[in-house]
Design an enzyme around this catalytic site. Structure first.
Site, mmCIF file in Angstrom:
data_model
loop_
_atom_site.group_PDB
_atom_site.id
_atom_site.type_symbol
_atom_site.label_atom_id
_atom_site.label_comp_id
_atom_site.label_asym_id
_atom_site.label_seq_id
_atom_site.Cartn_x
_atom_site.Cartn_y
_atom_site.Cartn_z
ATOM 1 N N CYS A 46 0.837 -1.206 0.000
ATOM 2 C CA CYS A 46 0.000 0.000 0.000
ATOM 3 C C CYS A 46 0.873 1.258 0.000
ATOM 4 C CB CYS A 46 -0.981 -0.032 1.174
ATOM 5 S SG CYS A 46 -2.406 1.069 0.957
ATOM 6 N N HIS A 87 -3.385 -5.664 1.328
ATOM 7 C CA HIS A 87 -3.101 -5.937 2.734
ATOM 8 C C HIS A 87 -3.430 -7.400 3.021
ATOM 9 C CE1 HIS A 87 -2.308 -1.823 3.965
ATOM 10 N NE2 HIS A 87 -3.384 -1.430 3.304
#
Length: 501
Positions: free
Chosen positions: A333, A435
């Site tokens: 991310c 994630h």
């Protein structure tokens, strides 16, 4: 339908409220009761995306797992994600409302009570027990007037309260007494029991103190829990203080995680921490970095600010040096964004920095925008099916000198066909928006075995570790710890007395 409720509040942050709430969720679920955790307002950078694409705090996720139910955004209707020291992104029922500074939010938050109570009441209609958690301390007298998460929530739910105190930091009886005596009499009467947490040593040494605090407050100490090595996801970044800073020389692989100032979703690393051949350490300075086998740049709530900090403290240069010396790098991310060529923020979504150069290890450019992507995703990389979730604002474009990390095949239960992430041409740098990427045991073991072979070691076979199975074992241990160290007759009576139609 009848419902029972119990609420855990703490004398301070990190007292153990989340853990004890999870323990009770598992105990009651094991009794066959339908249980839901609940925290009206959570402030955390560790978050999760539900099957419906709603964002919620991580603590209520592991409490839901302990309760043997799927995470539901109603369990955490308000989530605050700090972006600076003064501002937070306000998320209501899983969706971004807006960014607010602390003063504005304090004046505004009582307007959220209808959403909070709708979430609570609908959960109460569907469950036998609601296990509530407060935030920080209920004795913050400067904030209590508009409280919606501690005694304010206990009053709205008419829930009895167990006060949790951390003895490991010292001053436990002063913190218990001070917390209680700073409350209005009405709120003091709502506290039905005290649990002292994180005790080391012989419990008999506490008996005189327990009796004295019971006499001073009129509230019984119903349990003393020992310090424990049970391994449950941590939500507060304060827990990173306890993470290792040096390599475990008994382990084959050295994994270094950059401890970003605005680190988010550091739960992504948990699956690596339980691998038999992996030592995970968290890095705060360039001197600590060295040349790990795998270097991870995790998520960030303020990527631009963290990138500036990495340059100032020398870690950015250390990352480039480690890569040159042979470290593999994975960015997740915000970490993925940092690895690219350029970051653009023309409208100031994250920070006043309109543009800055990334570390240049991936041929990508990121542009921040107001649209927030929140999905549970299923992706494919080579022959591996990967499950994870996305939480990011902005888009990243790849250049010619990188290839996609994976292909997203499903988001929030719907078919999808798009590319995610980037891999450098030599395969030594990986970036992804997924994630939970290391929660995929077969791909993770494949990656770790690549690192082993690169060091001249034989790959490990038949050693995939299931994070879900591991977590379930920990929840059972936590429930057992609670049951063995709390007066369960008194606890059950408190719960029984909370019964409402």
């Amino acid at each position: 339908m009848t419902v029972q409720s119990i609420m855990f509040q703490g004398t301070a942050s990190d007292a153990g409220k989340s853990w004890l709430a999870a323990a009770v969720c598992r105990i009651l679920a094991n009794r066959g009761q339908k249980v839901a955790p609940f925290k009206s307002q959570n402030m955390a950078l560790n978050s999760f995306i539900t099957e419906k694409g709603d964002e919620m705090g991580r603590a209520q996720v592991f409490q839901a797992e302990a309760a043997k139910v799927k995470p539901d955004v109603r369990m955490n209707p308000i989530l605050l994600k700090p972006s600076t020291d003064k501002d937070s992104q306000v998320i209501v029922m899983g969706k971004v409302l807006k960014n607010m500074d602390a003063v504005s939010y304090y004046q505004f938050k009582r307007e959220l009570i209808p959403q909070i109570m709708m979430a609570y009441n609908t959960l109460a209609d569907e469950n036998d027990v609601i296990v509530l958690e407060g935030a920080g301390s209920p004795a913050e007298i400067n904030l209590n007037e508009n409280d919606i998460v501690n005694m304010g929530m206990a009053r709205m739910a008419d829930a009895p309260v167990i006060l949790v105190a951390d003895i490991d930091k010292g001053g436990v009886f002063a913190s218990i007494y001070g917390t209680i005596k700073l409350m209005p009499r009405e709120d003091q009467q709502r506290i039905k029991g005290i649990i002292i947490n994180k005790f080391r040593g012989d419990k008999s040494l506490l008996e005189s103190g327990n009796k004295m605090i019971e006499k001073l407050t009129g509230i019984p100490v119903i349990g003393v829990l020992p310090m424990s090595s049970i391994d449950i996801d941590e939500e507060d970044s304060v827990s990173l203080i306890r993470k290792p800073r040096q390599k475990d020389t008994q382990k084959d692989l050295d994994v270094a995680v950059i401890d970003l100032d605005k680190i988010s979703n550091f739960t992504d690393i948990h699956s690596l921490e339980i691998q038999p051949d992996v030592s995970v350490r968290y890095v705060l300075t360039a001197e600590e970095l060295g040349t790990p086998d795998l270097l991870i740049i995790p998520g960030s709530k303020n990527t631009n600010a963290d990138l500036v900090a990495l340059r100032k403290n020398g870690i950015a240069e250390g990352i480039l040096r480690a890569h040159k010396d042979g470290s593999m790098i994975v960015g997740i991310c915000g970490g993925y964004q940092i690895l690219g060529q350029m970051l653009y923020d023309p409208t100031g979504i994250e920070s006043p920095i309109k543009e800055q150069k990334g570390l240049g290890l991936l041929d990508t450019e990121t542009t921040f925008n107001e649209k927030k992507t929140t999905t549970q995703a299923v992706a494919k990389r080579n022959n591996y099916i990967l499950k994870g979730y996305e939480i990011h604002m902005g888009t990243t474009k790849r250049g010619l000198n990188s290839t996609p990390f994976s292909t997203i095949q499903e988001t929030n239960g719907q078919p999808e066909n798009r590319e995610d992430g980037a891999v450098s041409t030599d395969g030594t740098v990986i970036g992804t928006y997924l994630h939970g990427i290391f929660d995929n045991p077969y791909w993770t073991r494949h990656l770790l075995n690549q690192l082993r072979v690169a060091k001249g070691m034989a790959p490990l076979v038949d050693t995939t570790v299931s994070i879900s199975g591991y977590k379930d074992q920990q929840y059972e241990k936590l429930a057992q710890l609670f049951a063995q160290n709390v007066d369960m007759d008194k606890f059950n009576q408190i719960l029984q007395d909370s019964t409402k139609e």
